[in-house]
Every structure is written in C-alpha cells, then in structure tokens.
Design a protein around this motif. Structure first.
Motif, short mmCIF file in Angstrom:
data_model
loop_
_atom_site.label_atom_id
_atom_site.label_comp_id
_atom_site.label_asym_id
_atom_site.label_seq_id
_atom_site.Cartn_x
_atom_site.Cartn_y
_atom_site.Cartn_z
N GLU A 63 -6.99 -16.31 11.38
CA GLU A 63 -7.60 -17.63 11.74
C GLU A 63 -7.43 -18.37 10.52
O GLU A 63 -6.78 -19.58 10.43
CB GLU A 63 -8.74 -17.77 12.45
CG GLU A 63 -8.67 -17.68 13.84
CD GLU A 63 -10.04 -17.12 14.48
OE1 GLU A 63 -9.78 -16.36 15.50
OE2 GLU A 63 -11.22 -17.46 13.98
N GLU A 64 -7.96 -18.01 9.52
CA GLU A 64 -8.32 -18.65 8.24
C GLU A 64 -6.63 -19.17 7.64
O GLU A 64 -6.35 -20.15 7.03
CB GLU A 64 -8.82 -17.89 7.20
CG GLU A 64 -9.56 -18.35 6.09
CD GLU A 64 -10.02 -17.32 5.16
OE1 GLU A 64 -11.25 -16.65 5.59
OE2 GLU A 64 -9.48 -16.92 4.15
N GLN A 65 -5.84 -18.18 7.73
CA GLN A 65 -4.69 -18.33 7.06
C GLN A 65 -3.45 -19.02 8.24
O GLN A 65 -2.28 -18.80 7.72
CB GLN A 65 -4.15 -17.03 6.79
CG GLN A 65 -4.85 -16.45 5.29
CD GLN A 65 -4.99 -17.57 4.23
OE1 GLN A 65 -3.74 -17.98 3.70
NE2 GLN A 65 -5.86 -18.09 3.90
N ASN A 66 -4.03 -18.87 9.49
CA ASN A 66 -3.17 -19.48 10.32
C ASN A 66 -1.91 -18.56 10.51
O ASN A 66 -0.78 -19.23 10.77
CB ASN A 66 -2.74 -20.92 10.31
CG ASN A 66 -2.16 -21.42 11.71
OD1 ASN A 66 -2.28 -21.05 12.83
ND2 ASN A 66 -1.58 -22.58 11.45
N ASP A 68 0.56 -15.49 12.49
CA ASP A 68 0.76 -14.91 13.82
C ASP A 68 0.72 -13.41 13.65
O ASP A 68 1.14 -12.79 12.86
CB ASP A 68 2.45 -15.14 13.93
CG ASP A 68 2.93 -14.36 15.16
OD1 ASP A 68 4.18 -14.58 15.47
OD2 ASP A 68 2.03 -13.65 15.89
#
Ligand SMILES: O=C(O)C1CCN(c2ccc(-c3cc(CO)ccc3Cl)cn2)CC1
Length: 316
Positions: A63-66, A68
């Motif tokens: 999530e932090e680095q968005n 996939d």
C-alpha cells in the motif's frame, strides 16, 4: 542489476506486556530486567500467528508504495517461529496479498535471519529478479517456557520488512554470512519430537539459551566478522540485532565507534529475533533519521541461534 531497499514497514501486535506485568507470574523485577537487558516492555501476539504479523507488513509495503502485488517476484520470510513447517509463512503471506507471480519461502537462521534474507534477495536480483519482499517475523511467545525467568523476560513478538527492487548501481555492497554448528546447543527452540508408529521420544520443551556462551560469541566472532566486512569503509549507522543493551554497548566499545551510531530500541520490544533489525530500520526511516536516498552507509548485523551470524553493508 542490483538490489535497493526502497521501502520499510513494521507491525507489532497490540498487546503490550511490561516488566511489572511479568512479576505477577515470574520471580523477577523491573529493576533486574532493565539493568541486565535494557528492556522495559514487549509486544505479545494473542490470537495472531507469525503469518498474520508478516501479512500486515507485506500489506503496508504494498500500500505504501502503491505497487501491484502481481509484480512481486519473490517473498522471503526469515523466522524461527513459523505457523507450520508447511505451508511456509511466506506462502501464506503470498496468498493473503495476492502476489500470484511470486515464489515464496521461509529462511531459518534465527536472529541472523533477516541479514541472511537480505543477502539472499540481493543474489536473486543480481541473477535477474526485479522486485521482492524480505520480512523478519516472530511469535517467539509460543515457543518460550513462560516459567523460565531467564528467557521469558527477554523475548517479544513482532514483524517488519523491506521492499527490495532492481537498480542500476549497487546498494548492498558487502555481505558475509557465517555459521558454527558446533555451538548449535547455545540456543535451542521449537524441538519437534520424532513420534511415529515405530519410535517415540520426549519433547525438549521451551526455548533454552546458554546466555554466557552467546554473549561471548557476540563479543568475539560477531565483532571480528563485522570488522572484516567493513574493512576501511566508513559507517554512519550500525543496525545490530536487538538482543541486549549491554552487549551492544560493549560491542560498540570494542569497535571503537561512538554509541550514537548504534541505535537501540529493544527497550520497547524485547528481543524480536529475526524481526529486530527491520523493526529498528523502519522506526529510523519513519523518524527521518534514515532517508533511503542512498547517501547513508549502514551495516545490518544479525547474530544468534545456529549459531548463525552475518553482516551486510547497505547504502540507504
Ligand atoms: O545479565 C544477565 O544475567 C543475562 C546474561 C545473558 N543475557 C543474554 C545473553 C545473550 C543474549 C542473546 C540472545 C540471542 C537470541 O536472540 C541473540 C544474541 C544474544 Cl547476545 C541475550 N541476553 C541476558 C542477561
């Protein structure tokens, strides 16, 4: 291609147990624990198992680095307290976060596990992999003998890890991994008795530790390997496995380096084994002390059961 640590994350179970809490069950004292170890409290997982702690870390990194999750090539979990011998914690995490392209495995090197795992990840990137999660996670609270005050007061649960990605220049510039199985009895945990139709034996309950033996190992073998690994390189921060404040202070003296270069957070977490270095790293990144801009020379030094120990020199 070379590996670069681009993100960090940590997850601690919510229950905090203070030294005074422990005096309700153990013949110990806050004064003894703090003066001999530096520990004031630790986090203890209740219904959560090691894979739950590690999954939280993986979710934070994603999530932090968005990113996939399907672009993750590998997941390595360093742990001495897996949920099962099969499936691995890493596979459980892989399924939980949907990293469907990732190969996944656990690495068993006790308190040196995270360092071994970072070195292993670097070798995967140098052989063509492009992105991976390296997580140290422990629930030693399910392994220790809670009637043994010499060990029960030392350990804590937790998990933390890093996202490593391919880069054009080297960031993980040196690695040296070591073991000495002749001293394997210095820290024993998680014995699985051979019970079958044809043979039965007694289980060796709980975690046992030769404190003096490991103390001397840390002071001698570990500091020697660290000096060899560093050579003449200048180091901004030494991130040591967080086992004991007095040991870290003595090792800093032996290395003739100022204590400021040896951040210590075991006060709040106890000894979280393979999770201790990445928990410390994530706190330093969160505080802005470590910037992840590639300008700070850092050493990760793990040491513990096996005996296993290792150092990696990392530009953060
Ligand atoms: O002062 C005293 O009486 C005691 C003396 C013994 N102590 C110790 C000894 C060893 C460790 C330790 C453990 C591991 C396992 O993760 C790895 C690395 C180390 Cl250096 C932690 N504490 C506690 C205080």
């Amino acid at each position: 291609q070379f590996g670069r640590i681009v993100a960090t994350a940590r997850y601690l179970p919510s229950k905090v147990v203070t030294n005074n809490d422990l005096t309700q069950w153990l013949d110990t004292s806050d004064e003894w624990i703090q003066s001999r170890t530096g520990i004031k409290q630790r986090h203890i997982a209740e219904e959560e198992n090691t894979s739950d702690l590690c999954t939280q870390v993986a979710k934070k990194l994603i999530e932090e680095q968005n990113i996939d999750p399907a672009t993750i090539d590998f997941i390595i979990v360093a742990t001495m307290s897996p949920d099962y011998t099969s499936p691995s914690v890493a596979c459980i995490v892989q399924g939980a976060v949907g990293a469907s392209s990732a190969m996944a495995f656990d690495l068993s090197a006790a308190c040196a596990g995270f360092v071994y795992a970072v070195a292993t990840a670097e070798n995967f990137i140098r052989s063509g992999q492009r992105r991976g999660l390296v997580i140290g996670g422990e629930k030693t609270s399910k392994l220790i003998d809670w009637t043994d005050r010499s060990t029960a007061v030392l350990f804590g649960d937790g998990a933390a890890g890093v996202l490593i990605e391919a880069a054009d220049e080297p960031y993980i510039t040196k690695q040296n991994l070591n073991a000495d199985g002749r001293r394997s009895k210095s820290l024993v945990s998680g014995h699985r008795p051979t019970n079958s139709l044809f043979y039965q034996e007694e289980s060796q309950g709980g975690l046992t530790m030769d404190g003096r033996g490991i103390w001397n190992f840390a002071m001698n073998d570990v500091t020697t390997s660290l000096k060899e690994c560093i050579g003449s390189d200048s180091v901004d921060y030494y991130l040591f496995h967080q086992a004991n404040r007095r040991i870290i202070e003595k090792m800093a003296k032996k290395l003739k380096e100022p204590l400021e270069k040896f951040p210590i957070n075991l006060t709040n977490y106890g000894n979280t084994s393979a999770a201790s270095i990445p928990i410390l790293l994530d706190e330093l990144v969160e505080a802005g002390t470590i910037r992840l801009d590639g300008t700070q020379n850092t050493v990760f030094t793990g040491y513990g059961g096996g005996l296993a120990w290792g150092n990696v020199l990392v530009r953060l």
